[in-house]
Design an enzyme around this catalytic site. Structure first.
Site, PDB file in Angstrom:
ATOM      1  N   MET A 108       0.857  -1.185   0.000  1.00  0.00           N
ATOM      2  CA  MET A 108       0.000   0.000   0.000  1.00  0.00           C
ATOM      3  C   MET A 108       0.898   1.241   0.000  1.00  0.00           C
ATOM      4  O   MET A 108       1.580   1.507  -0.961  1.00  0.00           O
ATOM      5  CB  MET A 108      -0.930  -0.050   1.209  1.00  0.00           C
ATOM      6  CG  MET A 108      -2.095   0.900   1.113  1.00  0.00           C
ATOM      7  SD  MET A 108      -3.277   0.462  -0.159  1.00  0.00           S
ATOM      8  CE  MET A 108      -4.653   1.472   0.303  1.00  0.00           C
ATOM      9  N   CYS A 109       0.919   1.998   1.082  1.00  0.00           N
ATOM     10  CA  CYS A 109       1.751   3.182   1.257  1.00  0.00           C
ATOM     11  C   CYS A 109       1.327   4.325   0.340  1.00  0.00           C
ATOM     12  O   CYS A 109       0.730   4.116  -0.719  1.00  0.00           O
ATOM     13  CB  CYS A 109       3.235   2.884   1.049  1.00  0.00           C
ATOM     14  SG  CYS A 109       3.905   1.669   2.197  1.00  0.00           S
ATOM     15  N   GLY A 110       1.611   5.535   0.767  1.00  0.00           N
ATOM     16  CA  GLY A 110       1.313   6.715  -0.024  1.00  0.00           C
ATOM     17  C   GLY A 110       2.521   7.625  -0.077  1.00  0.00           C
ATOM     18  O   GLY A 110       3.269   7.733   0.899  1.00  0.00           O
TER      19      GLY A 110
END
Length: 298
Positions: free
Chosen positions: A1-3
């Protein structure tokens, strides 16, 4: 995921608002990475002194003792200021000498960054809480990049949060996963690089720092990474002069770029850009696979 997010200000008149513009971008990525967050800020007033941003989990860590020992060895004063669990050191030594001294003499202290412009801060917790702890809304500078992390394959730690810095004033945030980072890490360690975590993103940052040390321009180093790094990724890379974006040749990780007359920004999702001033007039596009996009002061 992560942004991931990045913001570069073309209009020098906006530099006092950098943190206030950047903060909502990073907070908007909270549901992509709620366990920890970090950001890199490039100050507009590049110091003639080198500086190092350091981390120790003990908020009462005795930075005075550390800087006194460093000052004695360098024969010149090293000053410091506390930022929660972090500290910023300033001194006449080179950034490389400061990093080398810290690795040899204080291996338990984590070196977040070294350089003349760059400062990196990161912590466990929701992105908004992390930014509040360090006073992001009041920060001024020319550009920032940031990351919100969801640790799916490793422990939730401050050290494992992004960004990662391995070369002077260079840092990287990464959304994705590399499959050949262990073999690449062994090669880079033979070249003299020192790693502080098991994170594959630190290896990617080390690879770019190594390429730059061999004389490559950032664009060339990123193009070489398309060949040498296996896996899937979106990179945003900061330097003293600007920042760059690269997606792997398949580009399975999301990214969007927006550019106006006053700024250029990138994010994992458009909603992180939606509150930037003038975004309704900006040019917005999805970066192509395997293509380097870069902006700088020049």
């Amino acid at each position: 995921m992560c942004g991931i997010v990045g913001l570069f200000l073309k209009d020098e008149g906006l530099r006092g608002r950098l943190g206030a513009m950047f903060g909502p971008m990073l907070a908007e990525m909270s549901d992509r990475g709620p366990d920890s967050a970090g950001f890199a800020i490039y100050r507009a007033d590049v110091s003639e002194e080198a500086k190092a941003t350091l981390y120790d989990p003990d908020e009462n860590y005795d930075w005075s003792e550390l800087t006194e020992a460093m000052s004695d060895d360098f024969g010149a004063p090293v000053a410091w200021e506390r930022m929660a669990t972090h500290a910023i050191l300033h001194g006449k030594a080179t950034a490389a000498a400061m990093r080398d001294w810290l690795v040899r003499n204080r291996p338990g202290v984590r070196v977040m960054s070294t350089g003349s412009s760059l400062e990196i801060y990161k912590e466990i917790g929701l992105p908004a809480d992390v930014m509040s702890r360090f006073g992001v809304s009041q920060m001024a500078g020319s550009h920032m990049i940031g990351h919100t992390r969801m640790a799916t394959e490793s422990a939730v730690t401050t050290e494992g949060a992004h960004p990662f810095n391995t070369g002077e004033d260079l840092c990287l945030v990464h959304n994705g996963s590399l499959s050949n980072h262990n073999s690449l890490k062994r090669m880079l360690m033979r070249e003299g690089l020192v790693f502080q975590t098991q994170n594959d993103s630190e290896v990617a940052a080390g690879y770019l720092a190594w390429r730059l040390s061999q004389g490559a321009a950032l664009k060339d180093a990123l193009e070489a990474s398309v060949r040498d790094l296996d896996g899937f990724y979106t990179f945003t890379v900061g330097t003293k002069d600007g920042f760059a974006v690269l997606r792997d040749p398949i580009a399975c990780k999301p990214a969007v770029i927006a550019e106006s007359d006053d700024w250029v920004a990138m994010a994992s999702e458009y909603r992180a850009l939606a509150r930037l001033p003038g975004v309704e007039k900006a040019t917005v596009w999805e970066p192509k696979p395997g293509t380097v996009y870069s902006w700088g002061h020049a």
